[in-house]
Design a protein around this motif. Structure first.
Motif, PDB file in Angstrom:
ATOM      1  N   TYR A 129       0.827  -1.211   0.000  1.00  0.00           N
ATOM      2  CA  TYR A 129       0.000   0.000   0.000  1.00  0.00           C
ATOM      3  C   TYR A 129       0.862   1.263   0.000  1.00  0.00           C
ATOM      4  CZ  TYR A 129      -3.434  -3.517   1.291  1.00  0.00           C
ATOM      5  OH  TYR A 129      -4.218  -4.652   1.325  1.00  0.00           O
ATOM      6  N   GLU A 130       1.998   1.195   0.682  1.00  0.00           N
ATOM      7  CA  GLU A 130       2.908   2.351   0.690  1.00  0.00           C
ATOM      8  C   GLU A 130       3.439   2.638  -0.708  1.00  0.00           C
ATOM      9  OE1 GLU A 130       5.601   1.140   3.743  1.00  0.00           O
ATOM     10  OE2 GLU A 130       4.133   1.576   5.338  1.00  0.00           O
ATOM     11  N   LYS A 131       3.755   1.574  -1.454  1.00  0.00           N
ATOM     12  CA  LYS A 131       4.209   1.749  -2.846  1.00  0.00           C
ATOM     13  C   LYS A 131       3.096   2.345  -3.696  1.00  0.00           C
ATOM     14  CE  LYS A 131       7.612  -2.009  -2.822  1.00  0.00           C
ATOM     15  NZ  LYS A 131       7.906  -3.391  -3.300  1.00  0.00           N
ATOM     16  N   SER A 132       1.869   1.870  -3.493  1.00  0.00           N
ATOM     17  CA  SER A 132       0.718   2.413  -4.235  1.00  0.00           C
ATOM     18  C   SER A 132       0.559   3.902  -3.970  1.00  0.00           C
ATOM     19  CB  SER A 132      -0.572   1.696  -3.827  1.00  0.00           C
ATOM     20  OG  SER A 132      -0.589   0.378  -4.285  1.00  0.00           O
ATOM     21  N   LEU A 133       0.694   4.289  -2.708  1.00  0.00           N
ATOM     22  CA  LEU A 133       0.462   5.681  -2.321  1.00  0.00           C
ATOM     23  C   LEU A 133       1.594   6.610  -2.779  1.00  0.00           C
ATOM     24  CD1 LEU A 133      -1.082   5.028   1.184  1.00  0.00           C
ATOM     25  CD2 LEU A 133      -2.265   5.920  -0.842  1.00  0.00           C
ATOM     26  N   LYS A 134       2.775   6.061  -3.020  1.00  0.00           N
ATOM     27  CA  LYS A 134       3.846   6.868  -3.611  1.00  0.00           C
ATOM     28  C   LYS A 134       3.511   7.198  -5.061  1.00  0.00           C
ATOM     29  CE  LYS A 134       7.724   5.410  -0.724  1.00  0.00           C
ATOM     30  NZ  LYS A 134       8.974   4.599  -0.654  1.00  0.00           N
ATOM     31  N   ILE A 135       2.833   6.261  -5.731  1.00  0.00           N
ATOM     32  CA  ILE A 135       2.433   6.468  -7.123  1.00  0.00           C
ATOM     33  C   ILE A 135       1.211   7.374  -7.186  1.00  0.00           C
ATOM     34  CG2 ILE A 135       1.632   5.302  -9.229  1.00  0.00           C
ATOM     35  CD1 ILE A 135       3.133   2.761  -8.045  1.00  0.00           C
ATOM     36  N   ASP A 136       0.234   7.111  -6.322  1.00  0.00           N
ATOM     37  CA  ASP A 136      -1.005   7.908  -6.278  1.00  0.00           C
ATOM     38  C   ASP A 136      -1.405   8.127  -4.824  1.00  0.00           C
ATOM     39  OD1 ASP A 136      -3.444   9.106  -6.488  1.00  0.00           O
ATOM     40  OD2 ASP A 136      -4.445   7.460  -7.531  1.00  0.00           O
ATOM     41  N   PRO A 137      -1.045   9.287  -4.253  1.00  0.00           N
ATOM     42  CA  PRO A 137      -1.339   9.559  -2.837  1.00  0.00           C
ATOM     43  C   PRO A 137      -2.830   9.548  -2.495  1.00  0.00           C
ATOM     44  CG  PRO A 137       0.234  11.147  -3.718  1.00  0.00           C
ATOM     45  CD  PRO A 137      -0.313  10.394  -4.890  1.00  0.00           C
ATOM     46  N   ASN A 138      -3.689   9.667  -3.507  1.00  0.00           N
ATOM     47  CA  ASN A 138      -5.138   9.706  -3.266  1.00  0.00           C
ATOM     48  C   ASN A 138      -5.833   8.390  -3.627  1.00  0.00           C
ATOM     49  OD1 ASN A 138      -5.160  12.386  -2.318  1.00  0.00           O
ATOM     50  ND2 ASN A 138      -5.160  13.164  -4.404  1.00  0.00           N
ATOM     51  N   ASP A 139      -5.066   7.330  -3.772  1.00  0.00           N
ATOM     52  CA  ASP A 139      -5.679   6.044  -4.101  1.00  0.00           C
ATOM     53  C   ASP A 139      -6.474   5.545  -2.884  1.00  0.00           C
ATOM     54  OD1 ASP A 139      -5.551   2.899  -4.066  1.00  0.00           O
ATOM     55  OD2 ASP A 139      -5.345   3.497  -6.157  1.00  0.00           O
ATOM     56  N   VAL A 140      -7.792   5.578  -3.008  1.00  0.00           N
ATOM     57  CA  VAL A 140      -8.669   5.267  -1.870  1.00  0.00           C
ATOM     58  C   VAL A 140      -8.509   3.812  -1.431  1.00  0.00           C
ATOM     59  CG1 VAL A 140     -11.066   5.117  -1.101  1.00  0.00           C
ATOM     60  CG2 VAL A 140     -10.330   7.065  -2.432  1.00  0.00           C
ATOM     61  N   THR A 141      -8.350   2.904  -2.399  1.00  0.00           N
ATOM     62  CA  THR A 141      -8.179   1.480  -2.051  1.00  0.00           C
ATOM     63  C   THR A 141      -6.957   1.288  -1.168  1.00  0.00           C
ATOM     64  OG1 THR A 141      -9.213   0.791  -4.125  1.00  0.00           O
ATOM     65  CG2 THR A 141      -7.875  -0.851  -2.981  1.00  0.00           C
ATOM     66  N   ALA A 142      -5.848   1.910  -1.550  1.00  0.00           N
ATOM     67  CA  ALA A 142      -4.614   1.793  -0.763  1.00  0.00           C
ATOM     68  C   ALA A 142      -4.767   2.458   0.601  1.00  0.00           C
ATOM     69  CB  ALA A 142      -3.443   2.393  -1.530  1.00  0.00           C
ATOM     70  N   LEU A 143      -5.403   3.634   0.636  1.00  0.00           N
ATOM     71  CA  LEU A 143      -5.601   4.333   1.911  1.00  0.00           C
ATOM     72  C   LEU A 143      -6.456   3.497   2.870  1.00  0.00           C
ATOM     73  CD1 LEU A 143      -6.282   7.939   0.555  1.00  0.00           C
ATOM     74  CD2 LEU A 143      -4.319   7.250   1.941  1.00  0.00           C
ATOM     75  N   MET A 144      -7.549   2.958   2.357  1.00  0.00           N
ATOM     76  CA  MET A 144      -8.450   2.148   3.189  1.00  0.00           C
ATOM     77  C   MET A 144      -7.741   0.899   3.706  1.00  0.00           C
ATOM     78  SD  MET A 144     -11.608   3.312   3.606  1.00  0.00           S
ATOM     79  CE  MET A 144     -12.672   1.883   3.788  1.00  0.00           C
ATOM     80  N   ASN A 145      -7.044   0.227   2.809  1.00  0.00           N
ATOM     81  CA  ASN A 145      -6.435  -1.041   3.213  1.00  0.00           C
ATOM     82  C   ASN A 145      -5.180  -0.855   4.061  1.00  0.00           C
ATOM     83  OD1 ASN A 145      -8.181  -3.172   2.084  1.00  0.00           O
ATOM     84  ND2 ASN A 145      -7.758  -2.113   0.181  1.00  0.00           N
ATOM     85  N   LYS A 146      -4.523   0.291   3.897  1.00  0.00           N
ATOM     86  CA  LYS A 146      -3.430   0.588   4.825  1.00  0.00           C
ATOM     87  C   LYS A 146      -4.000   0.830   6.217  1.00  0.00           C
ATOM     88  CE  LYS A 146       0.770   3.195   5.595  1.00  0.00           C
ATOM     89  NZ  LYS A 146       1.753   4.185   5.108  1.00  0.00           N
ATOM     90  N   ALA A 147      -5.128   1.529   6.288  1.00  0.00           N
ATOM     91  CA  ALA A 147      -5.793   1.757   7.578  1.00  0.00           C
ATOM     92  C   ALA A 147      -6.177   0.436   8.227  1.00  0.00           C
ATOM     93  CB  ALA A 147      -7.027   2.624   7.384  1.00  0.00           C
ATOM     94  N   ILE A 148      -6.720  -0.491   7.430  1.00  0.00           N
ATOM     95  CA  ILE A 148      -7.129  -1.808   7.957  1.00  0.00           C
ATOM     96  C   ILE A 148      -5.918  -2.588   8.447  1.00  0.00           C
ATOM     97  CG2 ILE A 148      -8.097  -4.046   7.289  1.00  0.00           C
ATOM     98  CD1 ILE A 148      -9.947  -2.399   5.344  1.00  0.00           C
ATOM     99  N   SER A 149      -4.820  -2.557   7.672  1.00  0.00           N
ATOM    100  CA  SER A 149      -3.600  -3.268   8.063  1.00  0.00           C
ATOM    101  C   SER A 149      -3.053  -2.717   9.374  1.00  0.00           C
ATOM    102  CB  SER A 149      -2.538  -3.147   6.965  1.00  0.00           C
ATOM    103  OG  SER A 149      -2.981  -3.724   5.759  1.00  0.00           O
ATOM    104  N   LEU A 150      -3.016  -1.396   9.483  1.00  0.00           N
ATOM    105  CA  LEU A 150      -2.518  -0.768  10.713  1.00  0.00           C
ATOM    106  C   LEU A 150      -3.391  -1.118  11.911  1.00  0.00           C
ATOM    107  CD1 LEU A 150      -1.622   2.694   9.153  1.00  0.00           C
ATOM    108  CD2 LEU A 150       0.012   1.166  10.289  1.00  0.00           C
ATOM    109  N   SER A 151      -4.696  -1.217  11.676  1.00  0.00           N
ATOM    110  CA  SER A 151      -5.605  -1.608  12.754  1.00  0.00           C
ATOM    111  C   SER A 151      -5.317  -3.033  13.224  1.00  0.00           C
ATOM    112  CB  SER A 151      -7.048  -1.483  12.277  1.00  0.00           C
ATOM    113  OG  SER A 151      -7.941  -1.865  13.287  1.00  0.00           O
ATOM    114  N   HIS A 152      -5.088  -3.949  12.267  1.00  0.00           N
ATOM    115  CA  HIS A 152      -4.738  -5.327  12.622  1.00  0.00           C
ATOM    116  C   HIS A 152      -3.462  -5.370  13.466  1.00  0.00           C
ATOM    117  CE1 HIS A 152      -7.703  -7.797  10.618  1.00  0.00           C
ATOM    118  NE2 HIS A 152      -7.561  -7.115   9.485  1.00  0.00           N
TER     119      HIS A 152
END
Length: 234
Positions: A129-152
């Protein structure tokens, strides 16, 4: 002038109309005439996915990949089918294959991250997800799933930040306020939990909480007062 009888146009009309079985049968007739017809093979796999026949879809994806090993459309259809069959290790392998010839494929990075999450490999998923967000900082899928991963990983404060970023990009996502509220509850922050549940962004919470203290009222009362004033001003 558009040729309405062109196979690609016929298939597109069937797909847009949700006629997946007809689309499947039409494409089967096409490969009876030309066994290696790429348009037909691609759309057979696509129709089978929509018919939820994932194992069969993989068979036709493989036929395409025998002709063109790096065909992204076939690889992604195969990944989608494997995800539905819960074959996450195979998904990861195929995502790595796509990334080997296109390291900036955000779809592949996010799909790989999701499969890593399913395998409880959340640290590795975060890297995707970090790689995705470097390419597109507003990628909602990456933002959501990074949030979920951090929660886990029980990193609740960081998780809230990424949920909030996703909410800022797309306020229509209904899951975010609930998820943020639950995380604030875990952090024993009831006022923030209440405001999050109402869809308030993090940057606006402090203003409401500060106003409540200044006005010597509850955060609930202050929020309601703000809502009333906003409504009254319209």
């Amino acid at each position: 002038m558009v040729n309405l009888l062109d196979p690609s146009n016929v298939i597109t009309r069937m797909f847009n109309a949700g006629k997946y079985e007809e689309m499947y049968q039409y494409c089967l007739k096409m490969i009876e005439k030309i066994p290696n017809d790429m348009v037909a093979l691609q759309n057979i796999s696509l129709s089978l996915i929509y018919l939820k026949k994932y194992q069969e879809a993989i068979t036709y994806c493989d036929k395409v990949l025998e002709i063109k090993k790096s065909d992204t459309f076939a690889l992604k259809n195969k990944i989608y089918s494997l995800e539905n069959l819960k074959q996450y290790e195979k998904v990861i392998e195929l995502c790595q294959e796509i990334l080997s010839f296109n390291p900036n494929d955000v779809w592949a990075l996010n799909s790989m991250g999701l499969s890593l999450n399913e395998l409880d490999r959340h640290e590795e998923a975060l890297a995707c997800y970090e790689k995705s967000l470097k390419i597109d900082p507003n990628d909602v899928t990456a933002l959501m799933n990074k949030a979920i991963s951090l929660s886990h990983l029980k990193n609740y404060e960081e998780s809230i930040k990424y949920y909030d970023r996703a909410q800022h990009v797309d306020p229509s996502i209904k899951e975010i306020p609930i998820a943020k509220s639950r995380l604030f509850e875990k952090l024993k922050m009831p006022d923030e939990a209440f405001l999050a549940a109402q869809g308030v962004l993090n940057k606006d919470m402090e203003k409401i909480i500060t106003s409540a203290k200044e006005n010597k009222c509850t955060v609930f009362h202050q929020f309601c007062q703000n809502e009333f004033e906003e409504y009254d001003s319209k």
